[in-house]
Design an enzyme around this catalytic site. Structure first.
Site, PDB file in Angstrom:
ATOM      1  N   HIS A 155      82.685  27.923  69.924  1.00  0.00           N
ATOM      2  CA  HIS A 155      82.215  28.861  68.899  1.00  0.00           C
ATOM      3  C   HIS A 155      82.842  28.509  67.569  1.00  0.00           C
ATOM      4  O   HIS A 155      83.987  28.062  67.515  1.00  0.00           O
ATOM      5  CB  HIS A 155      82.538  30.313  69.276  1.00  0.00           C
ATOM      6  N   CYS A 170      78.038  32.598  77.478  1.00  0.00           N
ATOM      7  CA  CYS A 170      76.759  32.243  78.110  1.00  0.00           C
ATOM      8  C   CYS A 170      75.964  33.517  78.402  1.00  0.00           C
ATOM      9  O   CYS A 170      74.750  33.556  78.220  1.00  0.00           O
ATOM     10  CB  CYS A 170      76.977  31.449  79.393  1.00  0.00           C
ATOM     11  N   HIS A 210      76.245  25.683  77.394  1.00  0.00           N
ATOM     12  CA  HIS A 210      77.703  25.806  77.540  1.00  0.00           C
ATOM     13  C   HIS A 210      78.408  24.498  77.201  1.00  0.00           C
ATOM     14  O   HIS A 210      78.183  23.478  77.838  1.00  0.00           O
ATOM     15  CB  HIS A 210      78.097  26.242  78.948  1.00  0.00           C
TER      16      HIS A 210
HETATM   17  P1  5GP Z   1      88.916  32.341  69.942  1.00  0.00           P
HETATM   18  O1  5GP Z   1      90.218  33.099  70.000  1.00  0.00           O
HETATM   19  O2  5GP Z   1      88.551  31.781  71.292  1.00  0.00           O
HETATM   20  O3  5GP Z   1      88.831  31.330  68.850  1.00  0.00           O
HETATM   21  O4  5GP Z   1      87.808  33.412  69.539  1.00  0.00           O
HETATM   22  C1  5GP Z   1      87.179  34.245  70.435  1.00  0.00           C
HETATM   23  C2  5GP Z   1      86.586  35.372  69.637  1.00  0.00           C
HETATM   24  O5  5GP Z   1      85.624  36.015  70.419  1.00  0.00           O
HETATM   25  C3  5GP Z   1      87.609  36.429  69.213  1.00  0.00           C
HETATM   26  O6  5GP Z   1      87.610  36.544  67.802  1.00  0.00           O
HETATM   27  C4  5GP Z   1      87.116  37.700  69.919  1.00  0.00           C
HETATM   28  O7  5GP Z   1      87.284  38.855  69.117  1.00  0.00           O
HETATM   29  C5  5GP Z   1      85.653  37.396  70.158  1.00  0.00           C
HETATM   30  N1  5GP Z   1      85.071  38.034  71.335  1.00  0.00           N
HETATM   31  C6  5GP Z   1      85.575  38.033  72.597  1.00  0.00           C
HETATM   32  N2  5GP Z   1      84.756  38.697  73.433  1.00  0.00           N
HETATM   33  C7  5GP Z   1      83.714  39.125  72.689  1.00  0.00           C
HETATM   34  C8  5GP Z   1      82.531  39.872  72.985  1.00  0.00           C
HETATM   35  O8  5GP Z   1      82.282  40.273  74.123  1.00  0.00           O
HETATM   36  N3  5GP Z   1      81.678  40.126  71.971  1.00  0.00           N
HETATM   37  C9  5GP Z   1      81.914  39.681  70.687  1.00  0.00           C
HETATM   38  N4  5GP Z   1      81.004  39.989  69.763  1.00  0.00           N
HETATM   39  N5  5GP Z   1      83.012  38.962  70.364  1.00  0.00           N
HETATM   40  C10 5GP Z   1      83.895  38.699  71.349  1.00  0.00           C
HETATM   41 ZN    ZN Z   2      79.466  29.453  78.371  1.00  0.00          ZN
END
Ligand code: 5GP
Ligand code: ZN
Length: 139
Positions: A125, A33, A72
């Site tokens: 995402h 967010c 969100h």
């Molecule tokens: P999940 O594991 O929830 O499917 O994916 C979360 C993704 O968000 C991960 O690939 C991680 O590298 C990415 N991520 C987490 N924090 C940040 C951030 O502050 N900036 C960016 N650009 N990516 C992030």
């Molecule tokens: Zn959010």
């Protein structure tokens, strides 16, 4: 319509509020967010009023982009009849976003939902992975 973190949290106009034991107070925004609001910088690929696409901070492929709704929604489980229009808009843009990120030869779209899937950021995402031949697929 309550679309925030869980049923106790609501969004009224642009104000994020939480209804906690009947009391109204400001809630802390989640990390995505904050990225969507421009409060945390990101390497943007695409943005419109509904969504933001930006490069993953820890890429798992040559090109690794995250596409998030500005609103969100915690994860795929949080998609409802009411908010699904924005999801449709995100998928309608997926190909253009991949192209804008430099992907020319196919890509994978993944969304991790919940514990077994190892979801680490609780804001919906879609990962776009590409820019290279990807390892064996799981689905
Ligand atoms: P999940 O594991 O929830 O499917 O994916 C979360 C993704 O968000 C991960 O690939 C991680 O590298 C990415 N991520 C987490 N924090 C940040 C951030 O502050 N900036 C960016 N650009 N990516 C992030
Ligand atoms: Zn959010």
């Amino acid at each position: 319509q309550c679309l925030q973190y869980n049923k106790r949290y609501c969004r009224s106009q642009n104000k994020r509020i939480a209804l906690h034991y009947g009391k109204e107070h400001k809630m802390e925004k989640c990390i995505f967010c904050k990225i969507a609001a421009g409060e945390i910088p990101s390497n943007k690929v695409y943005e419109d009023e509904y969504m933001l696409a930006f490069h993953d901070i820890s890429p798992m492929a040559k090109v690794h982009v995250l596409v998030i709704p500005k609103m969100h929604i915690a994860n795929v489980d949080g998609i409802t009849e009411e908010n699904s229009e924005v999801i449709a808009k995100m998928f309608a843009k997926m190909g253009d976003i991949a192209k804008a990120a430099g992907i020319t030869n196919g890509y994978r779209v993944i969304s991790n939902c919940g514990s077994d899937a190892k979801q680490s950021v609780m804001h919906l995402h879609f990962h776009i992975l590409g820019g290279q031949e990807l390892p064996e697929k799981m689905a």
